[in-house]
Write an enzyme that holds these catalytic residues in place. Sequence first.
Site, PDB file in Angstrom:
ATOM      1  N   ASP A   1      46.288  32.856  49.583  1.00 56.28           N
ATOM      2  CA  ASP A   1      45.066  33.173  48.834  1.00 56.28           C
ATOM      3  C   ASP A   1      44.113  33.849  49.823  1.00 56.28           C
ATOM      4  O   ASP A   1      43.579  33.195  50.724  1.00 56.28           O
ATOM      5  CB  ASP A   1      44.440  31.890  48.263  1.00 56.28           C
ATOM      6  CG  ASP A   1      43.345  32.221  47.259  1.00 56.28           C
ATOM      7  OD1 ASP A   1      42.815  33.349  47.299  1.00 56.28           O
ATOM      8  OD2 ASP A   1      43.017  31.342  46.441  1.00 56.28           O
TER       9      ASP A   1
ATOM     10  N   GLU B   1      47.951  36.049  45.882  1.00 53.80           N
ATOM     11  CA  GLU B   1      47.171  36.046  44.643  1.00 53.80           C
ATOM     12  C   GLU B   1      47.038  37.449  44.060  1.00 53.80           C
ATOM     13  O   GLU B   1      47.280  37.659  42.872  1.00 53.80           O
ATOM     14  CB  GLU B   1      45.774  35.459  44.891  1.00 53.80           C
ATOM     15  CG  GLU B   1      44.896  35.545  43.651  1.00 53.80           C
ATOM     16  CD  GLU B   1      43.584  34.802  43.757  1.00 53.80           C
ATOM     17  OE1 GLU B   1      43.158  34.476  44.871  1.00 53.80           O
ATOM     18  OE2 GLU B   1      42.993  34.547  42.686  1.00 53.80           O
TER      19      GLU B   1
ATOM     20  N   THR C   1      36.252  33.261  45.255  1.00 50.48           N
ATOM     21  CA  THR C   1      35.768  34.647  45.095  1.00 50.48           C
ATOM     22  C   THR C   1      34.432  34.673  44.359  1.00 50.48           C
ATOM     23  O   THR C   1      33.549  35.470  44.683  1.00 50.48           O
ATOM     24  CB  THR C   1      36.831  35.499  44.359  1.00 50.48           C
ATOM     25  OG1 THR C   1      38.036  35.468  45.116  1.00 50.48           O
ATOM     26  CG2 THR C   1      36.375  36.947  44.200  1.00 50.48           C
TER      27      THR C   1
ATOM     28  N   ILE D   1      41.079  35.201  49.456  1.00 50.34           N
ATOM     29  CA  ILE D   1      39.716  34.641  49.357  1.00 50.34           C
ATOM     30  C   ILE D   1      39.752  33.589  48.259  1.00 50.34           C
ATOM     31  O   ILE D   1      39.861  33.921  47.069  1.00 50.34           O
ATOM     32  CB  ILE D   1      38.653  35.708  48.986  1.00 50.34           C
ATOM     33  CG1 ILE D   1      38.623  36.856  49.990  1.00 50.34           C
ATOM     34  CG2 ILE D   1      37.279  35.046  48.885  1.00 50.34           C
ATOM     35  CD1 ILE D   1      37.543  37.903  49.709  1.00 50.34           C
ATOM     36  N   ASP D   2      39.667  32.339  48.630  1.00 55.70           N
ATOM     37  CA  ASP D   2      39.519  31.304  47.605  1.00 55.70           C
ATOM     38  C   ASP D   2      38.035  30.987  47.510  1.00 55.70           C
ATOM     39  O   ASP D   2      37.388  30.677  48.514  1.00 55.70           O
ATOM     40  CB  ASP D   2      40.309  30.041  47.964  1.00 55.70           C
ATOM     41  CG  ASP D   2      40.166  29.040  46.842  1.00 55.70           C
ATOM     42  OD1 ASP D   2      40.429  29.423  45.685  1.00 55.70           O
ATOM     43  OD2 ASP D   2      39.739  27.913  47.102  1.00 55.70           O
TER      44      ASP D   2
ATOM     45  N   ASP E   1      46.432  28.179  45.525  1.00 58.45           N
ATOM     46  CA  ASP E   1      45.301  27.257  45.719  1.00 58.45           C
ATOM     47  C   ASP E   1      45.789  25.900  46.249  1.00 58.45           C
ATOM     48  O   ASP E   1      45.016  25.160  46.869  1.00 58.45           O
ATOM     49  CB  ASP E   1      44.567  26.993  44.393  1.00 58.45           C
ATOM     50  CG  ASP E   1      43.927  28.243  43.817  1.00 58.45           C
ATOM     51  OD1 ASP E   1      43.269  28.966  44.572  1.00 58.45           O
ATOM     52  OD2 ASP E   1      44.103  28.495  42.610  1.00 58.45           O
TER      53      ASP E   1
HETATM   54  C1  IPD Z   1      39.783  29.996  42.176  1.00 68.98           C
HETATM   55  C2  IPD Z   1      38.718  29.055  42.702  1.00 68.98           C
HETATM   56  C3  IPD Z   1      38.089  28.358  41.516  1.00 68.98           C
HETATM   57  C4  IPD Z   1      39.117  27.586  40.681  1.00 68.98           C
HETATM   58  C5  IPD Z   1      40.262  28.505  40.285  1.00 68.98           C
HETATM   59  C6  IPD Z   1      40.855  29.175  41.511  1.00 68.98           C
HETATM   60  P1  IPD Z   1      39.915  32.293  43.550  1.00 68.98           P
HETATM   61  O1  IPD Z   1      40.362  30.754  43.190  1.00 68.98           O
HETATM   62  O2  IPD Z   1      39.249  28.144  43.597  1.00 68.98           O
HETATM   63  O3  IPD Z   1      37.104  27.484  41.946  1.00 68.98           O
HETATM   64  O4  IPD Z   1      38.524  27.075  39.521  1.00 68.98           O
HETATM   65  O5  IPD Z   1      41.247  27.754  39.606  1.00 68.98           O
HETATM   66  O6  IPD Z   1      41.948  29.989  41.126  1.00 68.98           O
HETATM   67  O7  IPD Z   1      40.086  33.093  42.294  1.00 68.98           O
HETATM   68  O8  IPD Z   1      38.492  32.214  43.974  1.00 68.98           O
HETATM   69  O9  IPD Z   1      40.872  32.655  44.601  1.00 68.98           O
END
Ligand code: IPD
Length: 303
Positions: free
Chosen positions: A89, A69, A94, A91-92, A246
Amino acid sequence: MEDWSECLDVAVQIARRAGQVVACAAQQEKRVSSKSTPTDLVTETDHQVEELIISTLRHRFPSHRFIGEESSAAGVKCELTDSPTWIIDPIDGTCNFVHRYDLRLHVLFMVTQMYSSVPNTRSFSHSFPMVAVSIGFAVRKELEFGVIYHCSDGTLYTARRGHGAFCNGARLQVSRERDVSKALILTEIGAKRDPATLDIFLGNMRKMLSAPTHGVRIIGSSTLALCHIASGAAEAYYQYGLHCWDIAAAAVIIREAGGCVIDTSGGALDLMSRRVVAAGTREIADYIVKQLQPINYGRDDSD
Ligand code: IPD
């Protein structure tokens, strides 16, 4: 024929290590900045954890390729080739991570409590706990395995193609519900907040609520929401605006738990398309596909 089990073992080790770094950092002060839009957040921990994961894996598997990411946000081309490719990813969730309870506020609160008659009921557990490390692995553009580590509670989701999906070693099974009126649906908002996008987003949600379904939930982490489909805690997930990092790991986990992961058009999943419908049963997935109005987020692999 390679079975990639050695790679999966390494992915589990590094996901746990990365998750511990994230859990520690959650208690500390964070420097937060934004990327594509003001709501697309990043911290120094996202960068640090991605660097930890990629450098460890590159050392071990020097011929493999990487999609991450934060590397992609920094301009590294997001390209899925036939080569073994790790899709990461760090940190999903964030935004959830950023909104964890601040230690300095806690100290201030404790001091004020010393002079107050109101009992102290707050603790470090005040947070949005949905934060995960996600590592997917694809060969010849086919997803081979996925590992998702829930940083707040240490839950580990794993799956390897053809070998089932597991949560802390226990087999996962999706919900077999086919009636959408008995479904709990999950989604995420995505980073765009312009009026036209929000109108479509809210219109889609309205259709899901008025099916009627049991409800719609947004938890702030696409990967963990998708894990809830794999575990049968919810029946379906849809989203426009998520990324390949994701979906990658979670797609293997859901499929191996017996569910389906498809494009919002009803066709095969395109990992780079930034859109997905996932469900325990094809009947519920097809219902959602018919309701959705598309939101165009472009592609992960466009220049
Ligand atoms: C995001 C989260 C968020 C979702 C976004 C993702 P990140 O990832 O999962 O809930 O709405 O589409 O990209 O930026 O926290 O790694």
